[in-house]
Write a protein that holds these residues in place. Structure first.
Motif, mmCIF file in Angstrom:
data_model
loop_
_atom_site.group_PDB
_atom_site.id
_atom_site.type_symbol
_atom_site.label_atom_id
_atom_site.label_comp_id
_atom_site.label_asym_id
_atom_site.label_seq_id
_atom_site.Cartn_x
_atom_site.Cartn_y
_atom_site.Cartn_z
ATOM 1 N N ASN A 355 1.026 -1.267 -0.002
ATOM 2 C CA ASN A 355 -0.149 0.036 -0.144
ATOM 3 C C ASN A 355 0.908 1.282 0.089
ATOM 4 O O ASN A 355 0.601 2.180 -0.706
ATOM 5 N N PHE A 356 1.959 1.179 0.772
ATOM 6 C CA PHE A 356 2.574 2.203 1.092
ATOM 7 C C PHE A 356 3.883 2.546 -0.071
ATOM 8 O O PHE A 356 4.660 3.489 0.107
ATOM 9 N N ALA A 357 3.982 1.662 -0.732
ATOM 10 C CA ALA A 357 5.135 1.774 -1.842
ATOM 11 C C ALA A 357 4.294 1.771 -3.233
ATOM 12 O O ALA A 357 4.919 2.271 -4.147
ATOM 13 N N GLY A 358 3.133 2.272 -2.976
ATOM 14 C CA GLY A 358 2.210 2.527 -4.008
ATOM 15 C C GLY A 358 1.695 1.198 -5.124
ATOM 16 O O GLY A 358 1.608 1.336 -6.049
ATOM 17 N N GLY A 359 1.735 0.148 -4.282
ATOM 18 C CA GLY A 359 1.728 -1.127 -5.128
ATOM 19 C C GLY A 359 0.006 -1.675 -4.871
ATOM 20 O O GLY A 359 -0.277 -2.218 -6.000
ATOM 21 N N SER A 360 -0.524 -1.484 -3.815
ATOM 22 C CA SER A 360 -1.814 -2.159 -3.584
ATOM 23 C C SER A 360 -2.738 -1.506 -2.732
ATOM 24 O O SER A 360 -2.413 -1.535 -1.643
ATOM 25 N N PRO A 361 -3.555 -0.515 -3.205
ATOM 26 C CA PRO A 361 -3.752 0.015 -4.463
ATOM 27 C C PRO A 361 -2.789 0.683 -4.963
ATOM 28 O O PRO A 361 -1.977 1.552 -4.191
ATOM 29 N N ARG A 362 -2.283 0.532 -6.224
ATOM 30 C CA ARG A 362 -0.884 1.049 -6.714
ATOM 31 C C ARG A 362 -0.855 2.528 -6.772
ATOM 32 O O ARG A 362 0.197 3.150 -6.470
ATOM 33 N N ILE A 391 3.363 7.272 -13.160
ATOM 34 C CA ILE A 391 2.045 6.582 -12.687
ATOM 35 C C ILE A 391 1.990 5.306 -13.562
ATOM 36 O O ILE A 391 1.595 4.295 -13.459
ATOM 37 N N GLU A 392 1.901 5.797 -15.124
ATOM 38 C CA GLU A 392 1.988 4.788 -15.912
ATOM 39 C C GLU A 392 2.794 3.577 -15.932
ATOM 40 O O GLU A 392 2.559 2.438 -15.926
ATOM 41 N N LEU A 397 4.359 -2.404 -13.511
ATOM 42 C CA LEU A 397 5.160 -3.053 -12.856
ATOM 43 C C LEU A 397 4.698 -4.334 -12.115
ATOM 44 O O LEU A 397 3.398 -4.586 -11.838
ATOM 45 N N ASP A 398 5.316 -5.588 -12.020
ATOM 46 C CA ASP A 398 5.064 -6.679 -11.045
ATOM 47 C C ASP A 398 4.520 -6.462 -9.876
ATOM 48 O O ASP A 398 5.276 -5.636 -9.316
ATOM 49 N N GLN A 399 3.635 -6.997 -9.185
ATOM 50 C CA GLN A 399 3.422 -6.817 -8.149
ATOM 51 C C GLN A 399 4.679 -6.876 -6.888
ATOM 52 O O GLN A 399 4.747 -6.320 -5.754
ATOM 53 N N ALA A 400 5.448 -7.886 -7.226
ATOM 54 C CA ALA A 400 6.461 -8.269 -6.678
ATOM 55 C C ALA A 400 7.586 -7.064 -6.244
ATOM 56 O O ALA A 400 8.171 -6.895 -5.274
#
Length: 580
Positions: A355-362, A391-392, A397-400
């Motif tokens: 969440n806080f790396a901008g990954g989920s939600p991205r 943002i694009e 990027l992969d979730q990992a």
């Protein structure tokens, strides 16, 4: 002021000693005094008018309402029922909302750093990362505050909004890493500001619900307070008689339909207007009301109430720099819980989880370009196009790639200052603000020392499970800037390059302050110098940001000054009755 007045006041307040905290089934208080400004009469009268229902304004208004009629004017809406505010898992969603009705109003300083100001009941406590920690006793002494009353005011706040966080593996590793590298002693869990490493408080409860300054309105006397949402104050009205100093006596505000309303102070020598509109809003409103640098006001065709050249001066924002550490192990979602308070004036904190790396939600991470935290390019290059590109890229990027966390440093103070000026006469528009990040060499040196401390934490044995062995620190520091995750430009690990790193990757941690500082614009009782019946009580009065994170002290200040104002007024009334 005599301590017996404090004790008398605390004893006299009905219902003040309850310690009920909101739970999951009580997220929406029934504030019968909360209304949309469209319902307001054209003209009304109150003992106190508080402009800004934010982190200071809510506790201040709640306290004053115990004995006198109070009008609380908030330009935004209610935080209740908005999951982007109330839920920890949605942190950043409100900050990424750039619509006209967003609880967060984005602004870009002249330095190029993208920032946000609150536009919601509860102010910044509705948008921030939730860390709760007090200012140091030294800070209180230097501010001239009564230490006993300060502690009582903090406790009053903490009964409603503060909690002990559940510290899990990643945050624990950061804590143990800080201790291992010598940021000692281990102070355990405490709200107090103590050198070394500690676990601080949080305004998120154990169910992940945010508690804000708006919750402190539970303390209000509902029969004596009126809260108007979506009410934007356009100017403060002053009266001048026989060449004496101007005296504030009313305000002009507009509702969401643009209709004009006026509210006036009741005819009493102790009635006051109190501005709690924040570090941008308070100096902006003073200027719009004719209190500010005369030449600047004339340029905007504003009639001069008082030539006060120091309004808008002393603006500061604590610069933040962060390093993203990808983890081979899953990490918990956490906001700021652990802090290392170093001896050289740098604070080290951390956040983790996708969440806080901008990954989920991205799009919504604490360090996501969606909320403006774009440090892959220097501040002046953080254009809308650069944000859109970042943002694009992040979406592809992969979730990992988002598994891991950030370790950040921010500097104490800071020493560097800037200024604020009007752009327009519309109070809804952002003013122009310059923070001058790292203008003072000592701020830059502290940033370098802070980054060196972060590097040592990353290399510590305690943190080893959460870093890849084939990604030593030089690799982390030299990752290409094309990825919106790593947030790092190319450089080598030298003192000079760390200085450039500080400048190029600086972000805000939303702790800006100044513009109406004590000793310059207001006196030690927060009364505006040169005018009557007007105070400013909020972070705009700070010369330095208190503690590692200011929200607890801003809430405390609202309560503290509310008690002090009432105590003085009750004392004056008692003295009058004695003389009679």
């Amino acid at each position: 002021m005599a301590l017996w007045w404090w004790r008398l006041f605390f004893a006299a307040l009905p219902g003040i000693l309850f310690s009920t905290q909101l739970c999951a089934s009580q997220k929406v208080p029934n504030y019968t005094f909360m209304h949309n400004a469209t319902t307001a009469p054209n003209i009304s009268y109150y003992d106190y008018i508080v402009i800004g229902g934010g982190t200071a304004g809510c506790p201040l208004a709640a306290t004053l309402s115990q004995n006198y009629s109070v009008l609380l004017l908030e330009r935004g809406g209610s935080p209740y029922g908005n999951p982007n505010i109330t839920n920890l898992a949605a942190f950043g969603a409100a900050l990424s909302d750039t619509s006209p009705t967003s609880p967060s109003q984005r602004f870009i300083s002249e330095d190029g750093v993208i920032n946000s100001r609150a536009r919601v009941l509860g102010g910044g406590s509705c948008l921030n990362a939730g860390f709760y920690t007090r200012a140091s006793p030294q800070y209180a002494r230097e501010a001239g505050w009564d230490v006993r009353a300060v502690n009582e005011s903090y406790e009053w706040v903490e009964k409603i909004v503060a909690f002990k966080p559940e510290v899990k593996q990643w945050q624990s590793a950061v804590r143990e890493g800080l201790l291992e590298i010598g940021v000692v002693p281990d102070n355990g869990f405490t709200y107090d500001h103590i050198g070394g490493t500690k676990v601080g408080g949080t305004i998120f409860d154990h169910q992940g619900f945010r508690h804000t300054a708006a919750d402190l309105l539970q303390y209000a006397n509902p029969s004596r307070i009126t809260l108007l949402l979506h009410s934007t104050v356009h100017r403060i009205l002053f009266r001048v008689k026989d060449g004496s100093k101007p005296v504030a006596h009313g305000v002009v505000f507009r509702d969401s339909l643009g209709r004009k309303h006026k509210a006036y102070l009741k005819q009493h020598a102790k009635s006051e207007i109190i501005v709690s509109a924040g570090a941008l809003g308070s100096p902006q409103l003073l200027m719009l009301s004719g209190v500010g640098p005369a030449e600047h006001l004339r340029a905007h065709n504003i009639s001069i109430t008082l030539d006060q050249p120091l309004v808008g001066q002393g603006m500061s924002d604590n610069p933040m720099n962060a390093i993203f550490v990808p983890s081979p192990e899953p990490v918990e979602v956490s906001l700021i819980q652990v802090v290392g308070i170093t001896s050289f004036g740098t604070y080290v904190e951390a956040a983790s989880g996708e969440n806080f790396a901008g990954g989920s939600p991205r799009d919504y991470g604490m360090f996501s370009p969606k909320i403006g935290q774009l440090s892959t390019v220097p501040p002046k290059q953080r254009t809308p196009e650069a944000l859109a590109k970042a943002i694009e890229q992040m979406q592809s990027l992969d979730q990992a790639a988002f598994r891991g966390g950030f370790i950040l440093e921010k500097i104490m103070g800071p020493i560097s200052t800037g200024h604020l000026e009007l752009r327009t006469r519309d109070p809804n528009d952002n003013p122009s603000v310059t923070f001058n990040y790292f203008k003072d060499p000592q701020d830059l040196e502290r940033c370098v020392q802070g980054l060196s401390t972060v590097e040592k934490v990353i290399e510590s044995k305690a943190f080893a499970p959460f870093r890849y062995p084939n990604m030593p620190l030089p690799v982390l520091l030299n990752m290409t800037a094309s990825s919106p995750v790593n947030l790092l430009p190319k450089h080598t690990n030298s003192s000079l390059s760390l200085q450039q790193f500080c400048r190029d990757t600086v972000m805000t941690i939303w702790h800006y302050h100044g513009g109406c500082q004590v000793g310059k614009v207001v006196d030690k009782d927060y009364k505006v110098l040169g005018v009557g019946a007007l105070r400013v009580i909020d972070g705009s009065t700070f010369n330095y940001s208190p503690g590692t994170n200011p929200q607890a002290t801003v809430m405390m200040l609202g309560r503290y000054m509310g008690v002090k104002i009432l105590s003085e007024r009750l004392g004056a009334n008692a003295a009058d009755q004695t003389e009679q």
